[in-house]
Design a protein around this motif. Structure first.
Motif, PDB file in Angstrom:
ATOM      1  N   HIS A 109      23.926  16.113  -8.499  1.00  0.00           N
ATOM      2  CA  HIS A 109      23.781  16.328  -9.948  1.00  0.00           C
ATOM      3  C   HIS A 109      22.328  16.383 -10.395  1.00  0.00           C
ATOM      4  O   HIS A 109      22.013  17.000 -11.411  1.00  0.00           O
ATOM      5  CB  HIS A 109      24.509  15.214 -10.714  1.00  0.00           C
ATOM      6  N   ASP A 110      21.430  15.776  -9.653  1.00  0.00           N
ATOM      7  CA  ASP A 110      20.019  15.762 -10.055  1.00  0.00           C
ATOM      8  C   ASP A 110      19.197  16.805  -9.321  1.00  0.00           C
ATOM      9  O   ASP A 110      17.972  16.767  -9.364  1.00  0.00           O
ATOM     10  CB  ASP A 110      19.423  14.369  -9.847  1.00  0.00           C
ATOM     11  N   LEU A 111      19.852  17.735  -8.625  1.00  0.00           N
ATOM     12  CA  LEU A 111      19.155  18.821  -7.942  1.00  0.00           C
ATOM     13  C   LEU A 111      19.594  20.155  -8.515  1.00  0.00           C
ATOM     14  O   LEU A 111      20.739  20.310  -8.958  1.00  0.00           O
ATOM     15  CB  LEU A 111      19.445  18.805  -6.436  1.00  0.00           C
ATOM     16  N   LEU A 112      18.690  21.107  -8.492  1.00  0.00           N
ATOM     17  CA  LEU A 112      19.031  22.475  -8.864  1.00  0.00           C
ATOM     18  C   LEU A 112      19.276  23.253  -7.578  1.00  0.00           C
ATOM     19  O   LEU A 112      18.344  23.592  -6.863  1.00  0.00           O
ATOM     20  CB  LEU A 112      17.892  23.111  -9.666  1.00  0.00           C
ATOM     21  N   ILE A 113      20.548  23.516  -7.285  1.00  0.00           N
ATOM     22  CA  ILE A 113      20.936  24.158  -6.030  1.00  0.00           C
ATOM     23  C   ILE A 113      21.588  25.496  -6.333  1.00  0.00           C
ATOM     24  O   ILE A 113      22.475  25.592  -7.190  1.00  0.00           O
ATOM     25  CB  ILE A 113      21.896  23.272  -5.209  1.00  0.00           C
ATOM     26  N   ASN A 114      21.154  26.483  -5.628  1.00  0.00           N
ATOM     27  CA  ASN A 114      21.747  27.799  -5.755  1.00  0.00           C
ATOM     28  C   ASN A 114      23.227  27.734  -5.384  1.00  0.00           C
ATOM     29  O   ASN A 114      23.590  27.144  -4.359  1.00  0.00           O
ATOM     30  CB  ASN A 114      21.005  28.775  -4.826  1.00  0.00           C
ATOM     31  N   PRO A 115      24.139  28.307  -6.205  1.00  0.00           N
ATOM     32  CA  PRO A 115      25.580  28.257  -5.895  1.00  0.00           C
ATOM     33  C   PRO A 115      25.912  28.801  -4.511  1.00  0.00           C
ATOM     34  O   PRO A 115      26.857  28.321  -3.856  1.00  0.00           O
ATOM     35  CB  PRO A 115      26.195  29.127  -6.994  1.00  0.00           C
ATOM     36  N   LYS A 116      25.161  29.768  -4.030  1.00  0.00           N
ATOM     37  CA  LYS A 116      25.405  30.329  -2.702  1.00  0.00           C
ATOM     38  C   LYS A 116      25.201  29.267  -1.628  1.00  0.00           C
ATOM     39  O   LYS A 116      26.004  29.136  -0.697  1.00  0.00           O
ATOM     40  CB  LYS A 116      24.452  31.507  -2.473  1.00  0.00           C
ATOM     41  N   ILE A 117      24.125  28.470  -1.781  1.00  0.00           N
ATOM     42  CA  ILE A 117      23.857  27.405  -0.813  1.00  0.00           C
ATOM     43  C   ILE A 117      24.909  26.306  -0.927  1.00  0.00           C
ATOM     44  O   ILE A 117      25.378  25.769   0.079  1.00  0.00           O
ATOM     45  CB  ILE A 117      22.442  26.840  -1.016  1.00  0.00           C
ATOM     46  N   LEU A 118      25.310  25.991  -2.157  1.00  0.00           N
ATOM     47  CA  LEU A 118      26.322  24.956  -2.373  1.00  0.00           C
ATOM     48  C   LEU A 118      27.640  25.337  -1.717  1.00  0.00           C
ATOM     49  O   LEU A 118      28.313  24.500  -1.114  1.00  0.00           O
ATOM     50  CB  LEU A 118      26.520  24.723  -3.871  1.00  0.00           C
ATOM     51  N   ASN A 119      28.023  26.607  -1.782  1.00  0.00           N
ATOM     52  CA  ASN A 119      29.266  27.067  -1.161  1.00  0.00           C
ATOM     53  C   ASN A 119      29.216  26.961   0.354  1.00  0.00           C
ATOM     54  O   ASN A 119      30.253  26.810   1.013  1.00  0.00           O
ATOM     55  CB  ASN A 119      29.543  28.507  -1.584  1.00  0.00           C
ATOM     56  N   ARG A 120      28.031  27.068   0.924  1.00  0.00           N
ATOM     57  CA  ARG A 120      27.900  26.916   2.371  1.00  0.00           C
ATOM     58  C   ARG A 120      27.839  25.446   2.762  1.00  0.00           C
ATOM     59  O   ARG A 120      28.321  25.057   3.825  1.00  0.00           O
ATOM     60  CB  ARG A 120      26.645  27.644   2.861  1.00  0.00           C
ATOM     61  N   LEU A 121      27.233  24.626   1.904  1.00  0.00           N
ATOM     62  CA  LEU A 121      27.126  23.196   2.192  1.00  0.00           C
ATOM     63  C   LEU A 121      28.484  22.499   2.130  1.00  0.00           C
ATOM     64  O   LEU A 121      28.753  21.586   2.910  1.00  0.00           O
ATOM     65  CB  LEU A 121      26.178  22.535   1.187  1.00  0.00           C
ATOM     66  N   GLY A 122      29.344  22.928   1.204  1.00  0.00           N
ATOM     67  CA  GLY A 122      30.612  22.244   0.971  1.00  0.00           C
ATOM     68  C   GLY A 122      31.457  22.053   2.211  1.00  0.00           C
ATOM     69  O   GLY A 122      31.782  20.918   2.585  1.00  0.00           O
ATOM     70  N   PRO A 123      31.847  23.131   2.905  1.00  0.00           N
ATOM     71  CA  PRO A 123      32.665  22.969   4.111  1.00  0.00           C
ATOM     72  C   PRO A 123      31.956  22.165   5.202  1.00  0.00           C
ATOM     73  O   PRO A 123      32.606  21.436   5.951  1.00  0.00           O
ATOM     74  CB  PRO A 123      32.900  24.418   4.561  1.00  0.00           C
ATOM     75  N   ALA A 124      30.629  22.298   5.295  1.00  0.00           N
ATOM     76  CA  ALA A 124      29.878  21.552   6.314  1.00  0.00           C
ATOM     77  C   ALA A 124      29.956  20.054   6.058  1.00  0.00           C
ATOM     78  O   ALA A 124      30.171  19.251   6.969  1.00  0.00           O
ATOM     79  CB  ALA A 124      28.418  22.016   6.325  1.00  0.00           C
ATOM     80  N   VAL A 125      29.798  19.658   4.795  1.00  0.00           N
ATOM     81  CA  VAL A 125      29.885  18.236   4.440  1.00  0.00           C
ATOM     82  C   VAL A 125      31.314  17.731   4.613  1.00  0.00           C
ATOM     83  O   VAL A 125      31.551  16.646   5.145  1.00  0.00           O
ATOM     84  CB  VAL A 125      29.388  18.011   2.995  1.00  0.00           C
ATOM     85  N   ALA A 126      32.282  18.524   4.176  1.00  0.00           N
ATOM     86  CA  ALA A 126      33.688  18.111   4.257  1.00  0.00           C
ATOM     87  C   ALA A 126      34.138  17.896   5.692  1.00  0.00           C
ATOM     88  O   ALA A 126      35.000  17.060   5.967  1.00  0.00           O
ATOM     89  CB  ALA A 126      34.573  19.148   3.577  1.00  0.00           C
ATOM     90  N   SER A 127      33.544  18.638   6.631  1.00  0.00           N
ATOM     91  CA  SER A 127      33.940  18.499   8.034  1.00  0.00           C
ATOM     92  C   SER A 127      33.600  17.127   8.599  1.00  0.00           C
ATOM     93  O   SER A 127      34.261  16.633   9.510  1.00  0.00           O
ATOM     94  CB  SER A 127      33.255  19.576   8.877  1.00  0.00           C
ATOM     95  N   GLY A 128      32.540  16.500   8.067  1.00  0.00           N
ATOM     96  CA  GLY A 128      32.106  15.198   8.564  1.00  0.00           C
ATOM     97  C   GLY A 128      31.560  15.229   9.968  1.00  0.00           C
ATOM     98  O   GLY A 128      31.475  14.198  10.631  1.00  0.00           O
ATOM     99  N   ARG A 129      31.171  16.397  10.453  1.00  0.00           N
ATOM    100  CA  ARG A 129      30.742  16.543  11.840  1.00  0.00           C
ATOM    101  C   ARG A 129      29.219  16.582  11.972  1.00  0.00           C
ATOM    102  O   ARG A 129      28.605  15.634  12.416  1.00  0.00           O
ATOM    103  CB  ARG A 129      31.338  17.807  12.445  1.00  0.00           C
TER     104      ARG A 129
END
Length: 502
Positions: A214-234
């Motif tokens: 919430h305190d970062l300005l992140i490009n939506p394109k990068i956020l969409n790539r980060l989401g599955p990576a974080v969710a994987s927990g790997r």
């Protein structure tokens, strides 16, 4: 990535020492847990949903759910949630807590040797064992004439001191090991706790990531790539040019998962003490205790509740930090970074610039990253298996393919490039950082900066530059006694300083 404004950037039967983890006959001890909600980690297979109840006159009521031949205990008042899926219940006796009485006795001797004299309840507080469980041990040591009463207290307790024979025994214990803190938890209990608090089964959603960043300005394109990576927990690679917020992103990933985990202060590995809780890397967030002499908090004080850990290792990382470190003088072992980061995030920052060679790190972790468990060598020569349960993030300014081979890249399934911000985001960062740094925003001055110092020489935008340039302007004004404002000539000065060798 730049922060937005307002962000804020622990009679009694005895038991022999625990059998080695590798022994198939070693049964897991009773340990507190509950079936987590659907948003949290699921309980192990075979846990039925219908509990039986048991009431103890000595402690908080406990609830039991079957788990094969053993029972899993939890405090009756505890309600599992995504933020705290598990809590260790306070044992009712040494056998139920899987506490090695010989180790507990040695810690009591060392505590009295260090302190000189101490009330019984203070000794219990030091070793993190309920006083009702420690009283029979103190009575036996008194009967053996190794400790003595110095005086009585108003709370039906005594002040204990060592006798001469007791001091001799205590010094012998101290020569073997100087550990005099919390009674350790057996290794099998710790392994089981990680299983119930694993980061891999939480699968954070988009809303969880938005809250974490919430305190970062992140490009939506990068956020969409980060989401599955974080969710994987790997695990993942974050790569790209310096100054674009790779470390800022990695530091905040953990908050997309549940808030709390419980870890033991120390682990007993067949009589060898290994510390797990590290105030340098773990942030305590204990539940409130009840007041008064009768503690009804209901949890095992040998454990501490911490914020889900984020441990960052940069260029200082060495191969020794990934192994059990044993102090030959104290005979106390320190757990490695990857064990301390279990159920959280481990960030290898500036990957490729460590003191250790890249291939050494890869060879050390290539199996744990895939199998999700690790092997550690204790100073006694014993090899133990421990969970490798964390989201590992490799952050680097270098191309991953130039650092590692295909075999290792396959075990890190997500490779995410943190790109330079577009001009629109770059301008937005100036607006945000002006509010944070308290410099009045001036659109004309920003236009001047971009048109004269960026576009003519094709200077790339970086997420860190708005903050750094504004700080140069503010410090220049404060030093010269000028009003803090954005002016073209002030920006000229800041650019000349900032980019002089870049």
């Amino acid at each position: 990535m730049m922060p937005q404004p307002g962000a804020a950037g622990h009679s009694t039967p005895s038991q022999p020492p625990a059998a080695p983890l590798s022994e198939a006959t070693h049964a897991a001890p009773p340990i507190a847990t509950s079936a987590a909600p659907s948003s949290a980690v699921a309980p192990p297979p075979g846990v039925p949903g219908t509990p039986a109840l048991h009431q103890s006159s000595h402690s908080m009521p406990t609830q039991y759910v079957a788990d094969g031949p053993q029972a899993l205990r939890k405090p009756m008042g505890f309600k599992p949630s995504r933020d705290e899926a598990w809590r260790p219940a306070e044992p009712e006796n040494l056998l139920q807590g899987n506490i090695n009485e010989s180790i507990l006795e040695a810690i009591v001797y060392r505590s009295l040797l260090n302190i000189g004299e101490c009330q019984g309840r203070d000794i219990a507080e030091n070793v993190k064992v309920p006083f009702r469980m420690l009283e029979p041990l103190l009575a036996r040591l008194k009967m053996e004439q190794n400790i003595a009463y110095k005086s009585a207290t108003a709370t039906n307790d005594y002040v204990y001191i060592l006798t001469e024979s007791g001091r001799k025994i205590a010094r012998n214990h101290n020569n073997d090991c100087t550990y005099a803190g919390s009674c350790p938890v057996v290794l099998s209990d710790y392994v089981k706790s990680v299983r119930y608090q694993t980061i891999e089964g939480q699968f954070p959603k988009k809303d969880n990531l938005l809250r974490a960043f919430h305190d970062l300005l992140i490009n939506p394109k990068i956020l969409n790539r980060l989401g599955p990576a974080v969710a994987s927990g790997r695990g993942m690679f974050l790569f790209g040019f310096p100054g674009n917020g790779k470390t800022s992103i990695a530091e905040r990933v953990t908050s997309a998962f549940g808030k709390h985990v419980w870890i033991p202060r120390a682990i007993d590995v067949d009589g060898e003490i290994m510390r797990v809780f590290d105030p340098m890397n773990h942030e305590l967030d204990m539940p409130e205790d009840s007041s008064g002499l009768l503690d009804e908090a209901g949890y095992d004080k040998r454990w501490v509740r911490i914020l889900r850990p984020t441990i960052i290792a940069g260029g200082e990382l060495t191969l020794e930090m990934l192994e059990v470190m044993s102090n030959r003088e104290t005979n106390i072992s320190e757990s490695p970074l990857q064990l301390k980061s279990n159920c959280g995030t481990l960030v290898i920052d500036d990957f490729g610039r460590q003191k250790m060679r890249v291939d050494e790190l890869l060879n050390r972790w290539i199996v744990p990253l895939e199998k999700r468990y690790d092997f550690l060598n204790m100073s006694s020569g014993k090899k133990i298996q421990v969970p490798f349960d964390q989201l590992v993030i490799f952050s680097t300014n270098l191309e991953p393919k130039d650092l590692v081979d295909d075999a290792f890249l396959r075990r890190i399934p997500y490779k995410i490039e943190i790109e330079n911000p577009p001009e629109k985001d770059f301008r937005k960062l100036f607006e945000i950082m002006c509010r944070v740094i308290k410099v009045p925003y001036n659109q004309d001055a920003i236009d001047y900066l971009i048109e004269n110092h960026y576009k003519p020489i094709n200077r790339p935008f970086r997420n860190c530059q708005p903050r750094d340039l504004l700080l140069q302007v503010k410090n220049f004004c404060l030093y010269n006694g000028l009003e803090v404002e954005l002016r073209n000539d002030y920006l000229d000065f800041a650019v000349e300083n900032y980019f002089s060798v870049m």
